[in-house]
Each structure stands twice: as structure tokens, then as C-alpha cells.
Design an enzyme around this catalytic site. Sequence first.
Site, short mmCIF file in Angstrom:
data_model
loop_
_atom_site.label_atom_id
_atom_site.label_comp_id
_atom_site.label_asym_id
_atom_site.label_seq_id
_atom_site.Cartn_x
_atom_site.Cartn_y
_atom_site.Cartn_z
N HIS A 158 44.79 36.60 39.56
CA HIS A 158 44.07 35.43 40.08
C HIS A 158 44.92 34.60 41.05
CE1 HIS A 158 40.86 36.30 37.36
NE2 HIS A 158 41.57 36.04 36.28
N ALA A 159 46.22 34.84 41.09
CA ALA A 159 47.10 34.01 41.92
C ALA A 159 46.79 34.21 43.40
CB ALA A 159 48.56 34.34 41.64
#
Length: 303
Positions: A118-119
Site C-alpha cells: 500500500h505504500a
Amino acid sequence: MLQLVHHPYYVSPTTPGSAFSFDKYGLVMIALAESGAPHALHTPEPMPRRWIEALHDPAYVDEVAESRVPPDKTRRIGFTVTERVSRRAFLAPGGTWLAAKLALVHGYAANSAGGSHHALADSGAGYCVFNDLAIAANRLVAEGDARRVMIVDLDVHQGDGTAVLLAGRPDVFTFSIHAEKNFPARKARSSFDLGLPDATGDEAYLAALAIHLPAAIAGFGPDLILYQAGVDPHRDDKLGRLALTDAGLRARDSFVMRQARSRGTPLASVLGGGYGDDRLEVARRHVRSILALDEAFREGRVA
């Protein structure tokens, strides 16, 4: 023998005000010892900053390195980036890259952390600080270890950060099968996406995987697969919604490995998501996933 990448600093104390616990990364090693599976341990080095900054904003990398991530980004990540969390954030991409390098030699290797999909470029999100999958894929291509890398993401959550960071690249293919109604609310566009309904179950899930994964691999022709083997599609997972059983997860992992093995494509796996109050049981699910991959790999080697 299973090739496993692990570092003691994958485990970090729980940060104040966060429900996220890092202890499963240590419990994985306990669960692996319980299994009795023979394995060779490899210790990663932190990923050099230049490779992290190739995909992440240097200002954000500074914030993480100096443990001064601002409150708005801390909320998105879900925990405070302390000195220990910062150290871990640099080690996990190094571990995923090392697992990939080992896979290129041995055919299969696993990182006992990683999967921070998700980064994004200027911030972490969803318990992810730096996107180890994207960072490792970029470095592998840039240094000539692989011409084409495929990221197969079967975590229950879409790999939105990976999709955004690697969008438009002809040398990296992002493949995501996930729960449509789960986090993130706004999905990114991977090279291939399939959002499944809640409570899909083993039969429908495995049928969808059998239709789409072989076609994607055949169409792209990767030299290496990075596999996000999240166990959060499990029916007992705290954050999962796809209702897979233990047998379903095992069949999923075996199928992914057989697809790679039948084409002679090395595969490196990362842990990805897995959540629950019984954290040792979650760790055991991760170990069962790694061992299912290793068993399918060794069966293919014998064949």
C-alpha cells in the site's frame, strides 16, 4: 532445502496507540521450528537509500530515516515510525530483494517479512512504510538480474501502491486478485485486477485464479515472479472477506508455484497480510503457505 530470508529486527515493539503488532514476524520462526522443515537462513542488509529513493520521495525517506513522520502520514500508515520501525522499514525491502536473488539461484526463496503493497511515493499507508515489492522489482531490472518481473499479489487487499508506483512500465507486470469491497476503498489500476465478492470461497476463488493467472504469465513472459502470499483471504482472518479455508490457501499457493515451475520461472514469496487475535495461529498460516510453495517447487523439480 527451503531458502529463507529473516532478520531479528523484522520484529519491533508495538507502537503506542496502534493495534498493529510486529510480533508475528518472530512467531513465524517459532512456527517454522515447530514444523521441523529444514531450511537455510539468510540475513538481509538494509536496502540502500538510492534504491528506495528511486521510487519514494527523498523527503519522505528522510522522514522515515529520522523517525519524524508527520501525524497525517502516521495516521495513514497506522502506527508511529519509531527508530526500530525505521530500521525495519529499510530491512524489509532488502529482504525481498535478497529473496529474489536467492530464487534466481535456487528457484524458490521466501522473505519472512515484506509485502508492503500500500505504500506510495510520498507516504506509507495500511501498515506499510516502504513498498518493498516495487523497490525490489525496480532494482532487479535496473541491475540486469531480470528483464521482466511479474508481481502476483493474492493478498485480500488490492496492491494499490505497487500498481501506482510501477504504472506504465513495460518491464513489470502487476497482477492483483483481491476482495472488491475491502481496503483500499479507491482501487488503483494494476496491469491486471480482479475484485471478488465477499465470501467467495475456495471453489470460485481457485476457478478464477486458474482462468486468469496462467494467461497473464503466458502473455507477459516474466523472468522472475515476486509473490505476495498474504494469508488474509482466510475465513478466520480479522481483516479478510474471501472465506478461504486452510485447504483453499494451500491449493492457491501450490497452483501459483506450479505455474511458475512449469515455465522454469524463479519465484520469491513475501509474507503479506495476516491478522487475528491468535497471532501464533496467523504465523502458522504463513508458514503453511511457505511450505506449500516449497513442496510444490520440489515436486516440480523432481518431475
